[in-house]
Design an enzyme around this catalytic site. Structure first.
Site, PDB file in Angstrom:
ATOM      1  N   CYS A  62       0.833  -1.195   0.000  1.00  0.00           N
ATOM      2  CA  CYS A  62       0.000   0.000   0.000  1.00  0.00           C
ATOM      3  C   CYS A  62       0.868   1.246   0.000  1.00  0.00           C
ATOM      4  CB  CYS A  62      -0.923   0.017   1.218  1.00  0.00           C
ATOM      5  SG  CYS A  62      -2.401  -0.985   1.018  1.00  0.00           S
ATOM      6  N   HIS A  63       0.469   2.234  -0.819  1.00  0.00           N
ATOM      7  CA  HIS A  63       1.189   3.498  -0.858  1.00  0.00           C
ATOM      8  C   HIS A  63       0.705   4.410   0.265  1.00  0.00           C
ATOM      9  CE1 HIS A  63       1.647   1.984  -4.973  1.00  0.00           C
ATOM     10  NE2 HIS A  63       2.725   2.726  -5.045  1.00  0.00           N
ATOM     11  N   GLU A  98      -7.679   1.212   2.506  1.00  0.00           N
ATOM     12  CA  GLU A  98      -7.758   2.014   3.715  1.00  0.00           C
ATOM     13  C   GLU A  98      -9.155   1.921   4.339  1.00  0.00           C
ATOM     14  OE1 GLU A  98      -4.173   3.247   1.674  1.00  0.00           O
ATOM     15  OE2 GLU A  98      -6.204   2.822   0.999  1.00  0.00           O
ATOM     16  N   ASP A 112     -12.969  -6.634  20.979  1.00  0.00           N
ATOM     17  CA  ASP A 112     -12.100  -6.581  22.155  1.00  0.00           C
ATOM     18  C   ASP A 112     -12.826  -5.991  23.363  1.00  0.00           C
ATOM     19  OD1 ASP A 112      -9.470  -6.516  23.596  1.00  0.00           O
ATOM     20  OD2 ASP A 112      -9.805  -4.350  23.432  1.00  0.00           O
TER      21      ASP A 112
END
Length: 295
Positions: A62-63, A98, A112
């Site tokens: 990924c950039h 993203e 969580d």
């Protein structure tokens, strides 16, 4: 990573979702903020923000990209929670990963924070819902095949002192974008001959005529002067966009005098004669420019 330096910068938007399977009593814990770890949804939203901004740090290909906007929304079902994440960037590559990363981390954060309450929570589907702003959005869906003619304007190419590289590159590039190629001609830097050949080409009514060369500052560079009087309407924004694209790669692009305009329904582009200038012009303008030919 894949080289994206040739791509234009555009607004890109992606929407992703994660669906969590949670029993109704546990969903009430979220709604009532009554769990041992409070503020579950705001915390998950913050985690999504951080995940999106740090995607390139955990996914090798990924950039790194500028994140211009993020939205995280929640939708409660009878026994499910849907997380929707929208991410925006103005950049050369998309923001889909993203958005999916943000949805994934939001779901993990909720898992969580709820695991002391419910051991049976499942993270189900994580998927891309939609995206826009990339190449697929800029590719015109036309109901016909476009035709194009390429003319190389160069005394040096006519005399054989210089090999025609830029013209062949433009011709091949247009073919890759699905255009049918008509006559291919090499002309001297002569105003009357350029005008004569362009007028002849216009009788065949191609969709696109591209001249390559003669847009610099040498005394012999007269292609714009030859073509401009033939135009019905000049379109400055087309080659302004190409110059801006080129200037981001080399300051030399500022002196290009490339131009564009319409004669009837035929678009004429006057592109630089250097290999680099011609390639960068193609990269900047196509396939987006093909929208001009929608009926």
């Amino acid at each position: 990573m894949i080289d994206i330096s040739h791509k234009p910068t555009t607004l890109r938007i992606a929407v992703a979702e994660a669906v969590m399977h949670i029993q109704s009593s546990t969903l009430d814990v979220i709604r009532n903020n009554s769990g041992p770890k409070p503020d579950i949804l705001p915390t998950a939203r913050a985690a999504a923000f951080l995940a999106i901004k740090n995607t390139a740090s955990v996914l090798p290909h990924c950039h790194p990209l500028p994140v211009e906007g993020v939205r995280v929304d929640y939708e409660f079902g009878e026994d499910s929670l849907r997380i929707e994440v929208e991410a925006k960037t103005i950049y050369k590559t998309g923001v889909e990963i993203e958005a999916m990363h943000g949805a994934s981390i939001a779901a993990l954060t909720i898992y969580d924070m709820l695991k002391p309450v419910d051991k049976n929570i499942e993270i189900g589907t994580i998927r891309l819902v939609s995206k826009r702003g990339g190449k697929s959005d800029r590719t015109a869906q036309l109901d016909r095949t476009l035709t194009a003619e390429v003319m190389v304007v160069s005394d040096a190419v006519v005399t054989g002192e210089k090999e025609d590289v830029a013209g062949q590159l433009v011709r091949a590039g247009l073919q890759r974008h699905g255009l049918d190629m008509g006559p291919y001609q090499i002309l001297p830097d002569d105003q009357e001959e350029i005008q004569s050949v362009v007028r002849e080409a216009l009788t065949r009514t191609p969709d696109l005529i591209v001249t390559v060369g003669g847009t610099g500052l040498l005394p012999t560079d007269i292609t714009p002067e030859a073509v401009r009087p033939l135009l019905d309407r000049e379109i400055p924004g087309i080659m302004d966009s190409a110059r801006q694209y080129g200037y981001q790669r080399t300051p030399k692009a500022m002196v290009s005098r490339g131009m564009a305009g319409l004669v009837g329904k035929t678009l004429i582009l006057c592109l630089p004669g250097s290999r680099r200038g011609a390639q960068e012009s193609l990269d900047a303008l196509f396939p987006a420019l093909l929208w001009i030919f929608r009926e």
